[in-house]
Design a protein around this motif. Structure first.
Motif, PDB file in Angstrom:
ATOM      1  N   SER A  58      10.099  -5.865  -5.329  1.00 12.76           N
ATOM      2  CA  SER A  58       8.857  -5.611  -6.084  1.00 12.76           C
ATOM      3  C   SER A  58       7.648  -5.731  -5.173  1.00 12.76           C
ATOM      4  O   SER A  58       7.612  -6.542  -4.242  1.00 12.76           O
ATOM      5  CB  SER A  58       8.709  -6.523  -7.308  1.00 12.76           C
ATOM      6  N   HIS A  94       0.668   1.850  -9.098  1.00 16.25           N
ATOM      7  CA  HIS A  94       1.538   0.729  -8.739  1.00 16.25           C
ATOM      8  C   HIS A  94       2.271   0.266  -9.981  1.00 16.25           C
ATOM      9  O   HIS A  94       1.651  -0.101 -10.975  1.00 16.25           O
ATOM     10  CB  HIS A  94       0.687  -0.409  -8.152  1.00 16.25           C
ATOM     11  N   ALA A  95       3.610   0.320  -9.938  1.00 14.90           N
ATOM     12  CA  ALA A  95       4.427  -0.085 -11.087  1.00 14.90           C
ATOM     13  C   ALA A  95       5.597  -0.931 -10.607  1.00 14.90           C
ATOM     14  O   ALA A  95       6.678  -0.400 -10.314  1.00 14.90           O
ATOM     15  CB  ALA A  95       4.922   1.141 -11.845  1.00 14.90           C
ATOM     16  N   ASP A  96       5.380  -2.240 -10.485  1.00 13.33           N
ATOM     17  CA  ASP A  96       6.412  -3.202 -10.125  1.00 13.33           C
ATOM     18  C   ASP A  96       7.052  -2.866  -8.783  1.00 13.33           C
ATOM     19  O   ASP A  96       6.501  -3.168  -7.737  1.00 13.33           O
ATOM     20  CB  ASP A  96       7.452  -3.291 -11.236  1.00 13.33           C
ATOM     21  N   LYS A  97       8.216  -2.215  -8.785  1.00 13.38           N
ATOM     22  CA  LYS A  97       8.958  -1.962  -7.561  1.00 13.38           C
ATOM     23  C   LYS A  97       8.578  -0.641  -6.892  1.00 13.38           C
ATOM     24  O   LYS A  97       9.111  -0.321  -5.826  1.00 13.38           O
ATOM     25  CB  LYS A  97      10.458  -1.953  -7.847  1.00 13.38           C
ATOM     26  N   GLN A  98       7.687   0.116  -7.505  1.00 17.17           N
ATOM     27  CA  GLN A  98       7.346   1.425  -6.970  1.00 17.17           C
ATOM     28  C   GLN A  98       5.823   1.582  -6.868  1.00 17.17           C
ATOM     29  O   GLN A  98       5.069   0.974  -7.625  1.00 17.17           O
ATOM     30  CB  GLN A  98       7.896   2.537  -7.862  1.00 17.17           C
ATOM     31  N   ASN A 146       6.891  -9.125  -2.932  1.00 20.56           N
ATOM     32  CA  ASN A 146       7.029 -10.495  -3.419  1.00 20.56           C
ATOM     33  C   ASN A 146       8.189 -11.169  -2.693  1.00 20.56           C
ATOM     34  O   ASN A 146       9.208 -10.546  -2.414  1.00 20.56           O
ATOM     35  CB  ASN A 146       7.270 -10.503  -4.928  1.00 20.56           C
ATOM     36  N   HIS A 199       9.203   2.379  -2.402  1.00 19.08           N
ATOM     37  CA  HIS A 199      10.161   1.762  -3.326  1.00 19.08           C
ATOM     38  C   HIS A 199      10.700   0.493  -2.677  1.00 19.08           C
ATOM     39  O   HIS A 199      11.352   0.545  -1.631  1.00 19.08           O
ATOM     40  CB  HIS A 199      11.306   2.733  -3.638  1.00 19.08           C
ATOM     41  N   LYS A 256      12.844  -2.994  -3.682  1.00 22.47           N
ATOM     42  CA  LYS A 256      13.624  -3.717  -4.699  1.00 22.47           C
ATOM     43  C   LYS A 256      13.064  -5.111  -4.965  1.00 22.47           C
ATOM     44  O   LYS A 256      13.214  -5.657  -6.055  1.00 22.47           O
ATOM     45  CB  LYS A 256      15.091  -3.821  -4.252  1.00 22.47           C
ATOM     46  N   ASP A 261       3.929  -6.605  -4.202  1.00 17.79           N
ATOM     47  CA  ASP A 261       2.927  -7.605  -4.568  1.00 17.79           C
ATOM     48  C   ASP A 261       1.544  -6.968  -4.725  1.00 17.79           C
ATOM     49  O   ASP A 261       0.843  -7.191  -5.704  1.00 17.79           O
ATOM     50  CB  ASP A 261       2.901  -8.701  -3.505  1.00 17.79           C
TER      51      ASP A 261
END
Length: 880
Positions: free
Chosen positions: A177, A200-204, A238, A173, A175, A179
């Motif tokens: 996000s 993989h889903a953005d921040k997690q 990111n 996790h 915050k 990459d």
């Protein structure tokens, strides 16, 4: 009959008792889970193993795992029959007292982690009643370090048998996000690739690894004992050119600073390369290859210098020059022609490298000094503290010094201290087939400076970790943690000031970071504690006197408060009443703590010591030196009698039995037998070494080199657990040097002198340097180190051939070639085939004293004649 070449990794684990391994067919690991949670680059991993004793009698059950060496163990517990037994972290001295008391009650010695390239070992065991179960749970924590634009979470799976319920679950996790995320490692290929799922889903991100029992047997890293390999989760977050990622919670904060899209800074780099005789062979070949690759990577606006050294300096050019094609081609030709010779003058070499950089100030550039060496200073200034002081004075915080220690002969602590004192870092280069890639990989980490003179400023904060950094490199990351004064967010204001080329830059942001809330209140605090302890341990290495004691005290207090097993603390592993008490130590890089000694009067059987002959490659195991090792430790061995546990085999070579050994305890019931010396001979592959016993008080021919008129003989000590009492070196017709633990005696013609201090002794073309725990002897192209070890109140010496003579006309124990054999699988015994002869063997172990800190190796026990393939009398001399 099944015939296979042996491919067995060696594990350096110190065991105080010679015991047999439990028969793993008697117990079943029915569940093995590894659960790792990564939040803001801080990973907490829990390994849970559930084991059942399927037999009708009590059995000893093992828990044996590997963890990243950068991690701190923070929790261990066992659950047996509804009762929980917790490991307790204590100050090392306090743990040692508890350990000593346990030994005095007849219980076993403490457990020790072994050090490899990236992993350490944790091992314990407990006796479980018939048809009962035990649950082991180990927790460790680490801050992932960004290198070359990515973080890596390494998970090692080695459950020791195929497991019906085997799972690895990783949750990340971030915050900022995520990459990208990838999975690599030996357990991610071929048959096991289908057992991995990744989301993989953005921040997690989630990674699950659920191999079946069949998959655990058939992959490249699998066998009848299940999997043995790594799963490596690779990812990055990111980021932009702003202040970076700041997390805060419950009065603490952590700041990850890694701006991207900055212009690279041209660099001035000097490569200082050791070409002394000990670099002979594959080391210098790989150094040549790596240097040529590195030179190819220099940009045209970089300036560089290159020279080699032994007792003298050999310049390519005396000043830095531009990295244009003409200069690079010339430098590559110089690198290709590097040859080994001579001694090692590290002081002169580093000072010359610093002089070259100081003589070439260039505005808008970043300077770097890189030293590669494989040994200790043996000529010129040899006092380590004087060298460090000289280097610190000439560098004067103007640029970082990076020290690369090649192999295990090098004094890594000396290099580490010198690097840290000069804003750099030390890295061990392992003697392996990929050593050139290790060298190139390190250079890539520092190849692209983006910022210099980085200062992290935090108004409204206190108890900060390191805030000043000489350089920031592309693909890396600066991490700072601290406490927010009075938890007042309004007054907390972070800022970063740095130089980019010729421009002063200020990184700031009105948003001081997102609070993680109360759910992770302890998380940020633990990151701060982890980072603080790591940096205090580095300071403790650099400092001396009261300053050293103060940082050591602070590091100890934090380690105890947060239950971290560090080099200053130990974990006492508690067990049910009547079971062994064990103590887990955190080893330093390149070292394994010495075996703990029993108090006077107690009875124990130990592993056996070692000394090496420098000959062939030790291909891949990263815990050990790159030499075959032939070693010995003498011990008055008690006769032993094995009681009701039929799974325990008699120790080979013991004919009469009179000492009781049961569940790791030894009870004296009879007298001793003649003195036994155990020897061990390494192979040139990963296969187990050979070992054999020699009976009696003997004198041994260690090395005979007639062309050099050099001979070395050694006399074994007659004390239990002893080593060599004295070693005598004969050089030419009239030079004789006798070495024992207290003094060095030189007889040259009719003149005799005795030396007890740490001075340089020169006699003809032979030089001898005594340091705290070793004596370095050089004669022409031959170099030998005699290590001084201590067990209890007894000291002994061990010879180590560090540099083999170029002339092959040599004989003696140190000149033995590595063992070559095939393992022949029979039931119920094992045989080895050596030169078309099949030999019965028994599995045993021995302690390796060829390095300052000992390791225990498993070995195949056989007769002396079988191991040597000649008569033992060929190595025995009547006079020293």
């Amino acid at each position: 009959m099944e015939r296979t070449l042996v491919q067995i990794a060696l594990f350096g684990l110190l065991l105080a008792l010679v015991t047999t391994l439990p028969n793993k067919d008697d117990w079943d690991i029915y569940s093995f889970h590894i659960n790792s949670t990564v939040t803001s680059r801080y990973a907490t991993t829990v390994i849970t193993s559930r084991v059942a004793n399927r037999m009708d009698e009590s059995k000893e059950i093992e828990f044996h795992v590997r963890i990243p060496k950068n991690a701190f163990i923070s929790k261990f517990k066992m659950l047996i029959d509804g009762q929980e037994y917790d490991g307790v972290v204590k100050a090392k001295e306090q743990a040692q007292q508890q350990y000593t008391e346990a030994v005095s009650r007849g219980q076993s010695a403490g457990i020790v982690s072994s050090v490899g390239r990236t992993l350490e070992e944790f091992k314990t065991s407990v006796t479980v009643a018939a048809h009962k179960k035990v649950t082991f749970e180990l927790t460790y924590e680490e801050l992932l370090k960004r290198k070359l634009g990515k973080y890596e979470l390494q998970i090692h799976a080695r459950p020791m048998q195929p497991v019906k319920d085997f799972k690895v679950d990783v949750y990340i996790h971030e915050k900022a996000s995520i990459d990208f995320i990838k999975v690599k490692g030996g357990l991610s290929t071929k048959a096991l690739a289908n057992a991995i799922t990744k989301t993989h889903a953005d921040k997690q991100a989630w990674v699950h690894f659920y191999p079946t029992e069949d998959q655990q047997k058939t992959c490249d890293s699998c066998g009848d004992q299940g999997m043995n390999g790594d799963l490596v989760i690779v990812y990055d977050v990111n980021r932009d050119t702003s202040l970076g990622d700041i997390k805060r919670s419950a009065g603490y904060f952590v700041h990850h600073f890694a701006p991207s899209s900055l212009p690279r800074i041209p660099k001035n780099v000097v490569f200082v390369i050791d070409q002394s005789g000990s670099m002979y062979g594959r080391k210098i070949q790989q150094t040549r290859i790596a240097l040529i690759h590195i030179l190819n990577d220099l940009a045209e606006d970089d300036f560089f210098g290159l020279f080699t050294f032994d007792s003298s300096i050999f310049h390519w050019k005396r000043e830095l020059v531009q990295a244009n094609k003409e200069n690079l081609d010339s430098a590559k030709k110089f690198a290709q022609d590097i040859e080994t010779r001579g001694a090692t003058d590290i002081n002169r070499a580093v000072l010359e490298g610093a002089r070259m950089l100081n003589a070439h100030p260039r505005e808008g550039s970043a300077s770097i000094l890189i030293l590669l060496t494989d040994g200790d200073p043996t000529t010129g200034v040899t006092n380590l503290e004087t060298i460090q002081s000289n280097v610190r004075g000439v560098i004067a915080d103007k640029f970082p010094l990076y020290c690369l220690g090649f192999g295990f002969d090098v004094n890594f602590e000396f290099l580490e201290k010198m690097s840290l004192q000069n804003n750099g870092a030390a890295r061990r280069i392992y003697e392996d087939s990929d050593a050139d890639l290790q060298l190139k990989g390190f250079y890539e980490e520092v190849a692209t400076p983006l910022l210099t003179d980085v200062t992290m400023i935090y108004a409204g904060a206190t108890n900060l970790t390191q805030t000043n950094f000489s350089q920031y490199y592309n693909g890396s990351e600066i991490v700072v943690a601290g406490q927010i004064t009075d938890n007042d967010i309004e007054t907390f204001s972070p800022q970063v000031v740095a130089i980019s080329r010729n421009t002063s830059m200020v990184f700031s942001d009105t948003n001081t970071g997102e609070s993680t809330g109360t759910v992770s209140d302890s998380h940020i605090q633990r990151v701060w504690a982890y980072l603080t302890v790591k940096q205090l341990l580095e300071k403790e290495l650099q400092f001396s006197g009261p300053e050293k004691e103060n940082v050591k005290k602070e590091a100890l207090e934090l380690s105890l408060k947060y239950s971290f097993v560090t080099p200053l603390t130990s974990m006492v592993v508690t067990k049910p009443l009547g079971e062994n008490t064990e103590v887990l130590y955190k080893p330093k890089e390149g070292a394994t703590p010495q075996a703990q000694q029993p108090p006077a009067g107690s009875v124990q059987l130990h592993g056996y010591g070692a000394f090496p002959a420098l000959f062939a490659d030790f291909n891949d195991y990263d815990d050990l030196v790159d030499d075959p090792i032939f070693r010995v430790e003498s011990t008055a061995v008690l006769q032993e009698e094995l009681i009701s546990d039929k799974s325990t085999a008699a120790h080979p070579g013991f004919d009469s039995l009179s000492t009781v050994v049961a569940h790791g305890k030894v009870q004296e019931t009879a007298t001793t037998v003649p003195l036994i010396h155990r020897f061990l001979l390494k192979t040139e592959t990963r296969s187990l070494p050979l070992c054999f016993d020699v009976t009696g008080d003997v004198r041994l021919k260690l090395l005979h080199h007639p062309n050099r008129e050099l001979s070395v003989n050694g006399e074994l000590d007659s004390v239990a657990y002893g080593g060599f009492k004295r070693i005598v070196i004969h050089f030419k017709a009239d030079l004789h040097i006798e070495v024992d633990t207290q003094r060095i005696t030189v007889r040259e013609g009719q003149t005799m002198t005795q030396h007890t201090g740490q001075d340089l002794i020169t006699a003809g073309s032979l030089t001898v340097i005594r340091r705290d725990k070793e004596i370095d002897v050089a004669a022409g192209d031959t170099r030998m180190v005699i290590l001084i070890h201590k067990r209890g109140d007894k000291e002994f010496i061990w010879p180590v051939l560090r540099q083999k003579p170029s002339d092959n006309n040599i004989s003696g124990i140190l000149a033995l070639k590595p063992a070559v054999y095939e393992e022949m699988h029979h039931t119920p015994s094992t045989k080895l085939k050596i030169k078309d002869q099949e030999i019965d063997v028994t599995r045993s172990n021995a302690v390796d004293y060829s390095i300052v800190s000992a390791l225990t190796l498993d070995c195949w026990f056989m007769s002396a004649e079988s191991a040597l393939q000649r008569r033992l009398d060929d190595f025995i001399v009547t006079q020293l």
